[in-house]
Design a protein around this motif. Sequence first.
Motif, short mmCIF file in Angstrom:
data_model
loop_
_atom_site.label_atom_id
_atom_site.label_comp_id
_atom_site.label_asym_id
_atom_site.label_seq_id
_atom_site.Cartn_x
_atom_site.Cartn_y
_atom_site.Cartn_z
N LEU A 313 28.00 -25.57 -32.75
CA LEU A 313 28.71 -26.10 -33.88
C LEU A 313 27.78 -27.04 -34.75
O LEU A 313 27.80 -28.43 -34.15
N VAL A 314 27.00 -26.68 -35.69
CA VAL A 314 25.88 -27.61 -36.11
C VAL A 314 25.99 -27.43 -37.69
O VAL A 314 26.51 -26.52 -38.47
N LEU A 381 12.69 -19.03 -30.36
CA LEU A 381 12.95 -17.80 -30.04
C LEU A 381 13.55 -17.35 -31.55
O LEU A 381 14.66 -17.50 -31.77
N ARG A 382 12.87 -16.28 -32.33
CA ARG A 382 12.93 -16.07 -33.60
C ARG A 382 14.37 -15.35 -33.73
O ARG A 382 15.07 -15.18 -34.71
N ASN A 383 14.72 -14.46 -32.71
CA ASN A 383 15.94 -13.53 -32.52
C ASN A 383 16.92 -14.13 -31.95
O ASN A 383 17.83 -13.55 -31.33
N PHE A 384 16.97 -15.55 -31.68
CA PHE A 384 18.12 -16.06 -31.18
C PHE A 384 19.39 -15.87 -31.57
O PHE A 384 19.78 -15.74 -32.85
N PRO A 385 20.24 -15.48 -30.67
CA PRO A 385 21.53 -15.03 -30.89
C PRO A 385 22.28 -16.10 -31.94
O PRO A 385 22.23 -17.23 -31.74
N VAL A 386 23.32 -15.59 -32.96
CA VAL A 386 24.10 -16.44 -33.69
C VAL A 386 25.56 -16.77 -32.77
O VAL A 386 26.20 -15.90 -32.68
N LEU A 387 25.64 -18.10 -32.31
CA LEU A 387 26.77 -18.39 -31.56
C LEU A 387 27.92 -18.68 -32.50
O LEU A 387 27.81 -19.31 -33.55
N ASN A 388 29.20 -18.00 -31.98
CA ASN A 388 30.21 -18.00 -32.66
C ASN A 388 30.75 -19.38 -32.65
O ASN A 388 30.80 -20.06 -31.56
N ASP A 389 31.34 -19.92 -33.79
CA ASP A 389 31.75 -21.48 -33.88
C ASP A 389 33.16 -21.37 -33.10
O ASP A 389 33.52 -22.60 -32.51
N ALA A 390 33.80 -20.52 -33.09
CA ALA A 390 35.23 -20.46 -32.51
C ALA A 390 35.28 -20.21 -30.93
O ALA A 390 36.37 -20.69 -30.43
N TYR A 409 32.62 -20.60 -23.72
CA TYR A 409 32.73 -21.98 -24.26
C TYR A 409 33.91 -21.66 -25.36
O TYR A 409 33.99 -20.53 -25.95
N SER A 410 34.54 -22.68 -25.81
CA SER A 410 35.42 -22.65 -27.10
C SER A 410 35.35 -23.66 -27.87
O SER A 410 34.70 -24.88 -27.42
N ARG A 411 35.97 -23.86 -29.01
CA ARG A 411 36.01 -24.84 -29.73
C ARG A 411 36.92 -26.15 -29.22
O ARG A 411 36.53 -27.21 -29.48
#
Length: 414
Positions: A313-314, A381-390, A409-411
């Motif tokens: 969460l950034v 790493l240019r194809n770094f995964p998009v981490l789900n904020d939830a 992990y979770s919020r």
Amino acid sequence: MKNAGRFIPIIILLFARTLCSQVTFSEIMFDVATNEYHDEFVELFNLSYKDTLTITGWTFSDSAGVDGLVPYRGGTKISPRSYAVILDGSYAVNSLTYEQIIPDTVTILTITDNSFGKNGLSNTVAESLSICDSSGNVLCRYRYSIGNPAGISDEKIDLDGDDSEVNWGNSLCEGGTPGWRNSLAPRLIDFGFEDSGMTLPVFSFTGDSIPVEIVLSMFGQQAPADSLLIQIFSCYEDDPDPAAADLLLFERWFPSGPLYFLTQLPPLATGRHRLTVRVHHPMDENRDNDQLTANLDIYCRDQSLHINEIKFLVPADEPEWIELVNTGTEGIPLRGWAVSDLTDTVRIDTAAYLGAGEFMVIAGDTLPDYYRTSSQNLLILRNFPVLNDAGDEISLIDPLGSWQERITYSRDWL
């Protein structure tokens, strides 16, 4: 006496056939880059291993004219397995091109006319050339091919072979090789490796010996009597010290010739190693195929690489990141490791190295200055995964494709 006379034609015929098989055209320079009118040359080769040829009375002809052959340097004889070079008749007073090129031991002849054949060797029409003895018997014949760049001769590849088109080619040397071994000639002594000359396991583990299969090929025509040396080296490709010396793993002398053998190399440390096999023989004429290199990945059964922190969460202008830690006592090459979420996977394909007790942040872009990261502990790493904020599931995958660690992990963590 009458019966004896009947054998004379047969003896003469056998002699003519033998002589014909002893001499061949070996090189034709028909399109000269230096002096077109005076520097054309034709090269002959004595195929015999024991007989010296005498050129007295021999003639040269192309499709349009006939010229006699006369000595220029070295007399009228061609020694066994030796060359003779025929130059333009006008060469002696108009050119010095070959004075320092043709070896002193090679017989040089000229023609009785100023130019080969009628008007010199044609650059636009392929001509049939022949050498005849004093009785008019054809000793050798060859029709050269046109289209060579200026200064590039026609060379015979295998001097003992026929004069078919596949046994001739364009010289690799500008100006040709008059009096010297042809540039296209098969090498006499040439040991080396095909691309498949070294077979390694797909991977290995620390502590295990490494089976390796070596196939050495003989590309030359001869195998000398003395021995050759085979060595196998290892270079730690992901070693942080680029000046580290190659490690000698194997060394043995073998009889000269093609060979095949299996051996076991000693265990290697964890990481990607570049293994190189080399052959050495002092008379080898071709060094380009004397070594072969392949990569080998060595893995540790007890992995000590772990996920230490996840930043999911950034702010909008800040990249997400994952931090790894090495909890072991040895360094870990990161090449081949991967991280994934539930939808995407990104693999590390560069030579990154994580020392014992050290941390490494992986992200899709550089981090703000307040994180105080550097190129030593940040891997982009240019194809770094998009981490789900939830919430999401992050996996650490080893180079063999197995999950080393999986964290959900979770919020609620925040």
